[in-house]
Scaffold this motif. Structure first.
Motif, short mmCIF file in Angstrom:
data_model
loop_
_atom_site.label_atom_id
_atom_site.label_comp_id
_atom_site.label_asym_id
_atom_site.label_seq_id
_atom_site.Cartn_x
_atom_site.Cartn_y
_atom_site.Cartn_z
N GLU A 1 0.83 -1.21 0.00
CA GLU A 1 0.00 0.00 0.00
C GLU A 1 0.86 1.25 0.00
N ILE A 2 1.92 1.21 0.78
CA ILE A 2 2.79 2.39 0.90
C ILE A 2 3.56 2.62 -0.40
N LEU A 3 4.12 1.55 -0.96
CA LEU A 3 4.88 1.68 -2.21
C LEU A 3 4.03 2.26 -3.32
N ASP A 4 2.73 1.94 -3.32
CA ASP A 4 1.82 2.43 -4.35
C ASP A 4 1.59 3.94 -4.25
N LEU A 5 2.09 4.58 -3.17
CA LEU A 5 1.91 6.02 -3.01
C LEU A 5 3.24 6.78 -3.08
N ILE A 6 4.27 6.11 -3.59
CA ILE A 6 5.57 6.75 -3.81
C ILE A 6 5.70 6.98 -5.32
N PRO A 7 5.68 8.23 -5.80
CA PRO A 7 5.61 8.46 -7.25
C PRO A 7 6.79 7.90 -8.03
N GLU A 8 7.98 7.87 -7.42
CA GLU A 8 9.15 7.34 -8.14
C GLU A 8 9.07 5.83 -8.35
N MET A 9 8.09 5.17 -7.73
CA MET A 9 7.91 3.72 -7.91
C MET A 9 7.03 3.42 -9.13
N SER A 10 6.50 4.46 -9.78
CA SER A 10 5.54 4.27 -10.88
C SER A 10 6.05 3.34 -11.97
N GLY A 11 7.27 3.59 -12.44
CA GLY A 11 7.80 2.83 -13.56
C GLY A 11 7.99 1.36 -13.25
N ILE A 12 8.62 1.06 -12.12
CA ILE A 12 8.91 -0.34 -11.77
C ILE A 12 7.63 -1.12 -11.49
N ILE A 13 6.65 -0.47 -10.86
CA ILE A 13 5.39 -1.16 -10.55
C ILE A 13 4.60 -1.40 -11.83
N LEU A 14 4.66 -0.47 -12.77
CA LEU A 14 3.98 -0.68 -14.05
C LEU A 14 4.62 -1.85 -14.79
N GLU A 15 5.95 -1.93 -14.76
CA GLU A 15 6.66 -3.02 -15.44
C GLU A 15 6.40 -4.37 -14.78
N LEU A 16 6.48 -4.41 -13.45
CA LEU A 16 6.35 -5.68 -12.73
C LEU A 16 4.91 -6.17 -12.63
N LYS A 17 3.99 -5.24 -12.37
CA LYS A 17 2.62 -5.64 -12.06
C LYS A 17 1.60 -5.19 -13.10
N PHE B 1 0.14 6.18 -10.58
CA PHE B 1 0.09 7.65 -10.62
C PHE B 1 -0.25 8.12 -12.03
N GLN B 2 -0.91 9.26 -12.09
CA GLN B 2 -1.14 9.93 -13.36
C GLN B 2 -0.34 11.22 -13.37
N PRO B 3 0.64 11.36 -14.27
CA PRO B 3 1.41 12.60 -14.31
C PRO B 3 0.51 13.81 -14.57
N VAL B 4 0.84 14.91 -13.91
CA VAL B 4 0.11 16.16 -14.10
C VAL B 4 0.88 17.02 -15.10
N ASP C 1 11.41 12.44 -12.28
CA ASP C 1 10.87 12.92 -13.56
C ASP C 1 10.53 14.40 -13.54
N GLN C 2 10.66 15.04 -12.36
CA GLN C 2 10.48 16.49 -12.22
C GLN C 2 9.07 16.95 -12.62
N HIS C 3 8.06 16.26 -12.09
CA HIS C 3 6.70 16.74 -12.31
C HIS C 3 5.80 16.25 -11.17
N TYR C 4 4.64 16.91 -11.02
CA TYR C 4 3.66 16.47 -10.04
C TYR C 4 2.87 15.30 -10.62
N SER C 5 2.41 14.43 -9.72
CA SER C 5 1.63 13.27 -10.12
C SER C 5 0.41 13.14 -9.21
N PHE C 6 -0.64 12.59 -9.78
CA PHE C 6 -1.88 12.39 -9.03
C PHE C 6 -2.00 10.90 -8.68
N PRO C 7 -2.06 10.54 -7.38
CA PRO C 7 -2.13 9.11 -7.01
C PRO C 7 -3.49 8.51 -7.40
#
Length: 317
Positions: free
Chosen positions: A150-166, A171-174, A241-247
């Motif tokens: 649950e916690i990892l799913d709210l860390i924006p820098e984890m977006s790429g690895i979680i998309l690849e693995l799971k 997150f949706q980039p803003v 990635d230097q941008h805001y993201s929406f969880p």
């Protein structure tokens, strides 16, 4: 924030007793605390030493092998957090109870253990509850639990690895253009909401005022002063990635400040590195499942993100 963030160089100002005393005095006066001159004089050196010790831990963590990195990073973050607490609680530590970590982990099963399913439980006393209350005005967290997944799913820098693995988008980039921000309307499908309902939801959850702009067929446009506070919840800043993201995962931890999330992950990883040596060593050497890439990615991220989050907090007071 007046200056762009440049990692540890951004902290240089604080390594001056004169500057730190003036900074603390401003914090205490803003809170209408008693004796701001005396308290800032008494606390300027403890404040600087907490930051200095935290910096040393982080710098050593970057040079350390993965096996002991979580321990170094956890204690580095603890020292930085204590500096932050001094800005709002000049008498810290008032009692020995606040010196505990404030969270606990369950006894681990040796067979089929999964890091993402492991959980931490919030305690009544200790640094976690004190930080939650004093820094973020959150109360009554005692007894609540959170899983590492649950916690990892709210860390924006984890977006790429979680998309690849799971195959899961967390997150949706803003998008940002000319001080205006936007989200694609596909975000509505993730939340199972109409556009009007989503706008109501976002405005109700947002830590800062949000105003929506005239409707667009493809995107939801809004205006907000995102630099108004350290973390414009629910938005989180992706430092890589230097941008805001929406969880996109609106669970129990949806409105948790990211600093609390890093603390919980590093606490548990530090406990594992110290007391679950067999499992931890096998994970690092054998890399049997997705736990290893998730943990490694988080550690690579938090070594930069932890000091960034602390600096944002200090400069947005």
């Amino acid at each position: 924030m007046s200056l762009p963030y440049r990692e540890w160089n951004s902290y240089t100002l604080f390594f001056s007793a004169e500057y730190s005393q003036a900074y603390l005095k401003k914090c205490y006066r803003k809170l209408n605390l008693d004796q701001p001159d005396l308290k800032s004089f008494e606390n300027c050196y403890p404040f600087m030493y907490y930051l200095e010790h935290g910096k040393l831990y982080y710098e050593q963590a970057e040079k350390s092998p993965l096996a002991i990195q979580p321990i170094m990073l956890f204690y580095g973050l603890v020292h930085l957090i204590k500096a932050c607490i001094l800005t709002v609680a000049p008498d810290y530590p008032e009692t020995t109870s606040v010196l505990a970590h404030g969270v606990s982990t369950r006894k681990r099963k040796k067979q089929q253990y999964s890091f993402t399913e492991d959980e931490v439980k919030f305690q009544k006393n200790g640094l976690f509850s004190l930080m939650s209350e004093k820094m973020f005005h959150m109360k009554q967290l005692e007894g609540e639990k959170a899983t590492m997944g649950e916690i990892l799913d709210l860390i924006p820098e984890m977006s790429g690895i979680i998309l690849e693995l799971k195959g899961k988008q967390i997150f949706q980039p803003v998008a940002e253009r000319e001080a205006k921000y936007s989200l694609p309307k596909s975000v509505l499908d993730q939340f199972h909401m109409t556009e009007n309902r989503f706008k109501e939801f976002y405005q109700a959850k947002s830590a800062i005022p949000i105003s929506f702009l005239p409707e667009d067929p493809q995107r939801i446009y809004f205006e907000a002063n995102l630099s108004e506070m350290a973390e414009p919840i629910p938005l989180k800043y992706n430092l890589e990635d230097q941008h805001y993201s929406f969880p996109l995962n609106k669970g129990e931890l949806y409105l948790f400040p990211e600093l609390l999330l890093h603390y919980l992950l590093l606490y548990n990883l530090g406990m594992i590195a110290r007391y679950e040596t067999e499992w931890w060593s096998e994970l690092i050497k054998m890399m049997p499942n997705e736990d290893y890439p998730l943990i490694q990615t988080f550690l690579l991220s938090t070594v930069k993100k932890g000091p960034y989050l602390i600096y944002q907090y200090l400069m947005n007071k």
